[in-house]
Design a protein around this motif. Structure first.
Motif, PDB file in Angstrom:
ATOM      1  N   GLY A 121       0.819  -1.207   0.000  1.00 29.81           N
ATOM      2  CA  GLY A 121       0.000   0.000   0.000  1.00 29.81           C
ATOM      3  C   GLY A 121       0.845   1.245   0.000  1.00 29.81           C
ATOM      4  O   GLY A 121       0.506   2.248  -0.650  1.00 29.81           O
ATOM      5  N   SER A 122       1.981   1.196   0.706  1.00 29.20           N
ATOM      6  CA  SER A 122       2.871   2.349   0.790  1.00 29.20           C
ATOM      7  C   SER A 122       3.678   2.537  -0.493  1.00 29.20           C
ATOM      8  O   SER A 122       3.929   3.670  -0.913  1.00 29.20           O
ATOM      9  CB  SER A 122       3.815   2.197   1.983  1.00 29.20           C
ATOM     10  OG  SER A 122       3.084   2.089   3.187  1.00 29.20           O
ATOM     11  N   LEU A 137       2.648   1.807  -3.441  1.00 28.74           N
ATOM     12  CA  LEU A 137       1.717   2.411  -4.389  1.00 28.74           C
ATOM     13  C   LEU A 137       1.469   3.874  -4.051  1.00 28.74           C
ATOM     14  O   LEU A 137       0.999   4.638  -4.900  1.00 28.74           O
ATOM     15  CB  LEU A 137       0.379   1.659  -4.383  1.00 28.74           C
ATOM     16  CG  LEU A 137       0.408   0.175  -4.745  1.00 28.74           C
ATOM     17  CD1 LEU A 137      -1.013  -0.376  -4.862  1.00 28.74           C
ATOM     18  CD2 LEU A 137       1.174  -0.069  -6.021  1.00 28.74           C
ATOM     19  N   GLY A 138       1.767   4.260  -2.806  1.00 26.25           N
ATOM     20  CA  GLY A 138       1.545   5.627  -2.353  1.00 26.25           C
ATOM     21  C   GLY A 138       2.827   6.422  -2.254  1.00 26.25           C
ATOM     22  O   GLY A 138       3.506   6.667  -3.253  1.00 26.25           O
ATOM     23  N   LEU A 189      -1.484  -6.989  -2.900  1.00 23.09           N
ATOM     24  CA  LEU A 189      -2.363  -6.137  -2.090  1.00 23.09           C
ATOM     25  C   LEU A 189      -3.627  -6.938  -1.813  1.00 23.09           C
ATOM     26  O   LEU A 189      -4.553  -6.961  -2.607  1.00 23.09           O
ATOM     27  CB  LEU A 189      -2.691  -4.844  -2.845  1.00 23.09           C
ATOM     28  CG  LEU A 189      -3.544  -3.820  -2.084  1.00 23.09           C
ATOM     29  CD1 LEU A 189      -2.731  -3.163  -0.982  1.00 23.09           C
ATOM     30  CD2 LEU A 189      -4.091  -2.766  -3.033  1.00 23.09           C
ATOM     31  N   LEU A 212      -2.640   2.829   1.406  1.00 20.59           N
ATOM     32  CA  LEU A 212      -2.732   3.546   0.135  1.00 20.59           C
ATOM     33  C   LEU A 212      -3.607   4.776   0.285  1.00 20.59           C
ATOM     34  O   LEU A 212      -3.269   5.868  -0.189  1.00 20.59           O
ATOM     35  CB  LEU A 212      -3.292   2.619  -0.949  1.00 20.59           C
ATOM     36  CG  LEU A 212      -3.612   3.283  -2.299  1.00 20.59           C
ATOM     37  CD1 LEU A 212      -2.373   3.949  -2.898  1.00 20.59           C
ATOM     38  CD2 LEU A 212      -4.204   2.260  -3.267  1.00 20.59           C
ATOM     39  N   TYR A 213      -4.726   4.623   0.986  1.00 20.94           N
ATOM     40  CA  TYR A 213      -5.641   5.741   1.198  1.00 20.94           C
ATOM     41  C   TYR A 213      -5.007   6.828   2.067  1.00 20.94           C
ATOM     42  O   TYR A 213      -5.097   8.017   1.761  1.00 20.94           O
ATOM     43  CB  TYR A 213      -6.934   5.239   1.835  1.00 20.94           C
ATOM     44  CG  TYR A 213      -7.944   6.319   2.126  1.00 20.94           C
ATOM     45  CD1 TYR A 213      -8.364   7.195   1.134  1.00 20.94           C
ATOM     46  CD2 TYR A 213      -8.491   6.457   3.400  1.00 20.94           C
ATOM     47  CE1 TYR A 213      -9.298   8.196   1.400  1.00 20.94           C
ATOM     48  CE2 TYR A 213      -9.430   7.441   3.675  1.00 20.94           C
ATOM     49  CZ  TYR A 213      -9.833   8.310   2.670  1.00 20.94           C
ATOM     50  OH  TYR A 213     -10.741   9.298   2.937  1.00 20.94           O
ATOM     51  N   ASP A 227      -1.873   7.409   2.466  1.00 23.33           N
ATOM     52  CA  ASP A 227      -0.771   8.023   1.716  1.00 23.33           C
ATOM     53  C   ASP A 227      -1.278   9.003   0.671  1.00 23.33           C
ATOM     54  O   ASP A 227      -0.821  10.147   0.609  1.00 23.33           O
ATOM     55  CB  ASP A 227       0.047   6.937   1.011  1.00 23.33           C
ATOM     56  CG  ASP A 227       1.103   6.309   1.905  1.00 23.33           C
ATOM     57  OD1 ASP A 227       0.934   6.344   3.135  1.00 23.33           O
ATOM     58  OD2 ASP A 227       2.089   5.786   1.375  1.00 23.33           O
ATOM     59  N   ASP A 228      -2.204   8.564  -0.165  1.00 19.49           N
ATOM     60  CA  ASP A 228      -2.555   9.330  -1.364  1.00 19.49           C
ATOM     61  C   ASP A 228      -4.042   9.623  -1.523  1.00 19.49           C
ATOM     62  O   ASP A 228      -4.469  10.077  -2.585  1.00 19.49           O
ATOM     63  CB  ASP A 228      -2.080   8.576  -2.618  1.00 19.49           C
ATOM     64  CG  ASP A 228      -0.606   8.824  -2.904  1.00 19.49           C
ATOM     65  OD1 ASP A 228      -0.037   9.735  -2.281  1.00 19.49           O
ATOM     66  OD2 ASP A 228      -0.027   8.103  -3.740  1.00 19.49           O
ATOM     67  N   THR A 243      -3.703   8.372  -7.695  1.00 19.32           N
ATOM     68  CA  THR A 243      -2.764   7.413  -8.302  1.00 19.32           C
ATOM     69  C   THR A 243      -2.233   7.981  -9.617  1.00 19.32           C
ATOM     70  O   THR A 243      -2.263   7.317 -10.664  1.00 19.32           O
ATOM     71  CB  THR A 243      -3.478   6.074  -8.543  1.00 19.32           C
ATOM     72  OG1 THR A 243      -4.742   6.343  -9.193  1.00 19.32           O
ATOM     73  CG2 THR A 243      -3.741   5.358  -7.236  1.00 19.32           C
TER      74      THR A 243
END
Length: 281
Positions: free
Chosen positions: A13-14, A16-17, A98, A107-108, A110-111, A135
């Motif tokens: 998740g991180s 991707l972020g 994931l 992910l949420y 982070d971004d 993203t």
């Protein structure tokens, strides 16, 4: 070092972020690094604690303390999976990593952002929430892979939205039932981090926006859109079957297989059945 499902998902998740993997110079193995605004330090400390078995640490002697790992084959394997031609990339294979809500929550955090929007219609102002995950480093095709994966694994139906920034695409939720399903999935992790709680406080943010508009003495009536999740995805027969199986002690994964639904979709449905008093806590 060995990596657990939780640790893997926090990392994916991180990655991707905000997180990055790097392989420099003569180093045989890659390492992880993540930095951000100072107010996010409690979030990075939360990650550091969750990843302590992988020897993560906070570099506090920097202006904006960063989260770093040692160089290790674990991170080299991830680097080779996610960095193609030196570009962070999504593929049908690496996205499978994931597979737990904590990764989606990272992910949420982070971004992602929770936005309270408004629209005017018939002398009324309607307030409603929207969730975006920026993203913007990924191509249209990669974003579509991510959308399909989140739908299949977590039963959340994001849509692709165009943007003037980055690679021109991001993920968005604007249907209230999908937003609340998403919030309920990530909430157990986000609510533990004070600096990130604003990203799940839908009702509070809606009420704050309502009060702000009231102070402006506008003429239109202000309407807060209802946030309840409508039970459209399950028939009455499926609901009764879930209740019956759960009372018999059948595990959630087995129930998901029996009724042909995703595991996390069933977990969310069971949570709502308990809230409605149809199942014991």
């Amino acid at each position: 070092m060995k990596i657990t499902t939780i640790e893997q998902n926090i990392l994916i998740g991180s990655i991707l972020g905000d997180g990055n993997l790097a392989l420099y110079g003569r180093s045989k193995n890659a390492h992880y690094r993540e930095h951000g605004a100072f107010y996010q330090l409690p979030y990075r400390m939360w990650k550091c604690n969750k990843l302590k078995n992988l020897k993560f640490k906070i570099r506090e002697n920097e202006k904006y303390p960063s989260l770093v790992s040692p160089s290790h084959p674990i991170f080299t394997k991830l680097y080779n999976k996610f960095y193609i031609n030196n570009r962070k990339s999504l593929t049908k294979e690496n996205i499978k990593m994931l597979n737990h809500p904590i990764g989606l929550a990272c992910l949420y955090m982070d971004d992602g952002s929770l936005v309270i929007d408004s629209s005017k219609k018939s002398n009324k102002i309607y307030l409603f929430p929207r969730i975006a995950i920026y993203t913007l480093n990924f191509t249209k095709e990669e974003n579509m892979l991510l959308i399909e994966h989140i739908k299949n694994i977590f039963n959340i139906k994001f849509k692709l939205k165009e943007s003037p920034y980055g690679t021109k695409y991001l993920l968005e939720l604007n249907k209230r039932n999908e937003i609340m399903k998403f919030i309920n999935i990530v909430k157990p992790y986000v609510e533990n981090i004070k600096c990130m709680k604003y990203k799940i406080e839908v009702e509070e943010r809606m009420n704050n926006k309502y009060n702000e508009l009231l102070k402006e003495n506008i003429e239109e009536k202000i309407v807060i859109s209802p946030l309840h999740v409508k039970n459209k995805n399950y028939t009455k027969e499926e609901e009764n079957l879930i209740i019956s199986l759960k009372l018999k002690g059948v595990k959630d994964k087995e129930i998901a297989k029996i009724i042909g639904k995703t595991y996390y979709g069933v977990v969310d449905k069971i949570r709502r059945l308990r809230k409605e008093g149809k199942l014991p806590h």
